[in-house]
Design a protein around this motif. Sequence first.
Motif, short mmCIF file in Angstrom:
data_model
loop_
_atom_site.label_atom_id
_atom_site.label_comp_id
_atom_site.label_asym_id
_atom_site.label_seq_id
_atom_site.Cartn_x
_atom_site.Cartn_y
_atom_site.Cartn_z
N SER A 25 -18.19 20.22 2.70
CA SER A 25 -17.81 21.21 1.47
C SER A 25 -18.24 22.47 1.77
O SER A 25 -19.24 22.59 1.97
CB SER A 25 -18.14 20.38 0.34
N ILE B 105 -15.75 18.50 -6.31
CA ILE B 105 -16.03 17.62 -4.90
C ILE B 105 -15.50 16.28 -5.47
O ILE B 105 -14.79 15.36 -4.79
CB ILE B 105 -17.64 17.39 -4.49
N ARG C 105 -12.27 13.84 -3.65
CA ARG C 105 -12.99 12.63 -3.16
C ARG C 105 -11.65 11.52 -3.63
O ARG C 105 -11.25 10.76 -3.04
CB ARG C 105 -14.07 12.02 -3.82
N ILE D 208 -17.06 12.96 3.31
CA ILE D 208 -17.45 14.35 2.76
C ILE D 208 -19.05 14.47 2.88
O ILE D 208 -19.85 13.65 2.67
CB ILE D 208 -17.05 14.52 1.15
N TYR E 42 -8.74 19.17 3.02
CA TYR E 42 -9.23 17.96 3.66
C TYR E 42 -8.12 17.11 4.11
O TYR E 42 -8.39 16.61 5.42
CB TYR E 42 -10.01 17.22 2.47
#
Length: 417
Positions: free
Chosen positions: A143, A152, A156, A165, A130
């Motif tokens: 994702s 996830i 974050r 996201i 990311y």
Amino acid sequence: MSEIKKPELLIPAGSLEVLKTAVTYGADAVYIGGEAFGLRAKAKNFDLDEMKRGVEFAHDHGVKVHVTANILAHNYDLDGAYKYFEELKDIKPDAFIVADPGMFTIAKEVCPEIDIHVSTQANNTNYMTYKFWYNQGAKRVVSARELSLREIKEIRANIPDDLEIESFIHGAMCISYSGRCLLSSFFTGRDANKGACTHPCRWKYSVMEEKRPGEYFPVYENERGTYIFNSKDLCMIEHIPEMVDAGIDSFKIEGRMKTALYVATVARTYRKAIDDYFESEEKYKANMDWYKSEIAKCTYRQFTTGFYFSKPDENTQIYDSNTYINEYTYLGSIMNVTEEGEAVLEQKNKFKVNDEIEIMKPDGRNIRATVLSIKDNERGTEMDSCPHPQQIIRVKLSDSSICENDILRVEGDSKQK
């Protein structure tokens, strides 16, 4: 709930008709494909004129449009990609969805003013990935479907706050890692990574032993063989609190090859569920039976929560059938209403005078009505039924509350997907 940002509801559209349906039935954003460089070549897709009209319609209603260009490109694709992004520049979509670093580079060079979202096809499974895409200029990363909500949430916590996201919340699951499948190319020469997938994961398979040619044995204990790659569909309608808690910015519905009825049903249900949750968790829980009953009215293959809570096991596959469950048949979307109160629509499936049908409204109401008359729109001649798909007809119903963009459906099975 007010301190938490409400996630975007991102809805698929394979045609201009479906885009307008998605916008009307609750989408915050719509994702579409052009006639090239997307991974749904069998969808109707948009030519440039339709795309322009779709973007204008969406923007007039405060809805964003994301355009897919997520093929894994070869050398011979690159010149065309430059031209394609030049054409899209004037149409002004809100974002491009890409997977290939080369396509990312071209999009950034040609249209620096348009956001770039990195597709799930890019295998985005960790926060360093990311960060990499963020440093290249990506606004959002989708994702990988193989991630759990715990993973996830960890992503974050380790990425910049302004990197968004996007995660799937509903729809078909691919059996291959992040959708990068080779089965279609191997069996038919049609490349899934170039947008021409023939969905061999839905085919029926048996085993043939080398020294006994012509004798086929089921892979599973079932006399009809087995659909060994056939996944159940993702449905997270019961888990919106967990999706929000994970820090997901956009809830994505799969299905650019689906009908307007499917899109309207899913968009309307998730719209209400998200809004109810952000009003109060108690209201969300109280309306759960309605969400579940409505979501079951669109085509599906039984439901699963995918990878979000644990790795899928044999219970997430469907071994005895590749068919959809379909409780309602799509009759058409109302294009306009005449002064005489007749609904004008393009007929999608057969129905007849005196049938009991349902009017599906964007505000969540479902109204039962009887078909009083059917006329050919061009000639005005009366008909007992409408047997010809795509015929423009005028329908008089027993309920007079019909409006443009209402959808007509009837309870019962159909082979339409």
